[in-house]
Design an enzyme around this catalytic site. Structure first.
Site, short mmCIF file in Angstrom:
data_model
loop_
_atom_site.label_atom_id
_atom_site.label_comp_id
_atom_site.label_asym_id
_atom_site.label_seq_id
_atom_site.Cartn_x
_atom_site.Cartn_y
_atom_site.Cartn_z
N PHE A 73 0.83 -1.20 0.00
CA PHE A 73 0.00 0.00 0.00
C PHE A 73 0.87 1.26 0.00
CE2 PHE A 73 -4.57 1.00 0.98
CZ PHE A 73 -4.48 2.38 0.86
N PHE A 74 1.93 1.25 0.80
CA PHE A 74 2.83 2.40 0.83
C PHE A 74 3.51 2.59 -0.53
CE2 PHE A 74 2.79 1.85 5.55
CZ PHE A 74 2.52 3.17 5.90
N PHE A 94 -7.40 6.84 3.12
CA PHE A 94 -6.68 6.21 4.23
C PHE A 94 -7.10 4.75 4.40
CE2 PHE A 94 -5.42 5.33 8.62
CZ PHE A 94 -4.15 5.86 8.64
N ARG A 96 9.87 7.96 6.64
CA ARG A 96 8.91 8.47 5.66
C ARG A 96 8.56 9.94 5.93
NH1 ARG A 96 5.78 5.89 1.91
NH2 ARG A 96 3.85 6.93 1.28
#
Length: 384
Positions: free
Chosen positions: A118-119, A221, A361
């Protein structure tokens, strides 16, 4: 890649934690951790989380970290040099290992791999916006929808992002029944479309209003996805009546709203540097005329409100679980699963909080180019 011995807290995150006085063990018989002296910037500090929400890590975490890195490499989702240089410091597995406590190891591994995917997907989406690649994004969007409905048919797709998605989703589909799989698929189809809305907003210069943003944010999200994944972690597909119980639903959404808005608070400098329009702080600045300091205060007010409201909802859910435990086997199983779910909702607060202060990140000030994360691949993969 150098491997850590089982039962030790290695990797960049573990080393950084130790250097800052944060003890993060991964003991086989204990998941409790203690925090002593990690430096959290005052604007981001939430004492209620630090004191009232003890952090936990799943005991499988050390192996999880290594196996997810190996999976990223095997699926060609990150180049080997970037995995070696950045994967530990990004702390993606720490986030999931701090949330789904009690999940079977194979469930947590599938969730962690999916989360890492997902990231990577989020980064590809961002790079497609930044580099003006609408055709590449449209192709990826179509392929992900197709892979979600038939993951087995896409395991060897030319685009590693599609193949990796098919692999992780196929594994997630193996744990519960068709009903859960259909629900998860429906929720993620909505996430893909929300990312498309964000793509169109960003490429046309549209900053969503606060209300528009809050609605969109629950999708980008992936609130419902992380809530869905509570169930395989508890090893039970919850009845509809339980999932729709007002207290259960409120507690679940509050932990996700907290996570989304705290992410907005922490990523505001990163996203302003990268010409991002989708952040609650940016919507407040653009549409409500707030200065950045005022927007930060409003974000803090909202995330702190989530914590306060959750504490009340949590107690309601526990009382509901007690009512479900009616002396039958099914009642006891359902009540136990509900208690596992609400405990993991609570874990989301601490896991998200510490993740944002450990993960590379969000360290935009350390990047050579504040608009280009050093761990991303700028190429549009799958286009050869």
């Amino acid at each position: 890649m150098q491997r850590r011995a089982p039962g030790t807290a290695g990797g960049v995150c573990g080393r950084q934690a130790a250097e800052r006085g944060l003890f993060v063990p991964a003991f086989p018989r204990s998941t409790t951790t203690s925090h002593t002296a990690i430096r959290v910037p005052p604007a981001l500090s939430l004492p209620v989380i630090e004191t009232g929400f003890p952090r936990q890590l799943h005991p499988y975490w050390p192996r999880l970290q290594d196996r997810t890195k190996a999976w990223l490499l095997r699926k060609r989702l990150m180049p080997a040099d970037k995995i070696e240089a950045y994967a530990d410091g990004l702390c993606y597995t720490d986030l999931m290992a701090g949330y789904y406590i009690g999940a079977p190891d194979e469930v947590l591994q599938a969730i962690a791999d999916y989360s890492a995917w997902f990231f990577v997907w989020d980064d590809r989406h961002d790079r497609d916006v930044i580099h003006g690649r609408p055709a590449a994004w449209r192709r990826l969007r179509t392929r992900l929808h197709a892979a979600l409905d038939s993951p087995r048919d896409h395991l060897h797709h030319q685009d590693p992002l599609v193949a990796g998605f098919a692999d992780s989703v196929g594994r997630l589909y193996s744990f519960l029944g068709r009903g859960w799989n259909a629900r998860f698929a429906g929720h993620f189809h909505d996430v893909i479309e929300a990312y498309d809305t964000e793509f169109r907003n960003r490429t046309s210069g549209v900053v969503p209003t606060v209300d528009e943003y809050l609605e969109l944010r629950r999708l980008t999200f992936a609130h419902w996805i992380w809530i869905d994944l509570l169930e395989p972690s508890a090893e039970l597909e919850l009845p509809v009546a339980v999932r729709r119980n007002p207290a259960f639903l409120r507690a679940a959404l509050l932990c996700q709203d907290f996570a989304a808005w705290y992410n907005d608070l922490c990523s505001l400098p990163k996203e302003m540097a990268g010409d991002e329009f989708h952040n609650l702080g940016i919507s407040l600045i653009h549409h409500e005329g707030m200065r950045i300091e005022e927007a930060v205060r409003e974000l803090r007010r909202r995330v702190e409100g989530c914590v306060t409201e959750f504490l009340g909802a949590e107690q309601e859910v526990l009382r509901y679980a007690a009512r479900l435990d009616d002396g039958t086997v099914r009642g006891a199983e359902t009540a136990s699963a509900v208690r596992v779910c609400v405990r993991n909702m609570r874990n989301w607060f601490s896991s998200v909080y510490w993740f944002h202060h450990e993960s590379g990140r969000y360290r935009v000030d350390s990047w050579d180019d504040r608009s280009t994360p050093p761990y991303v691949n700028n190429e549009a993969a799958g286009e050869k």
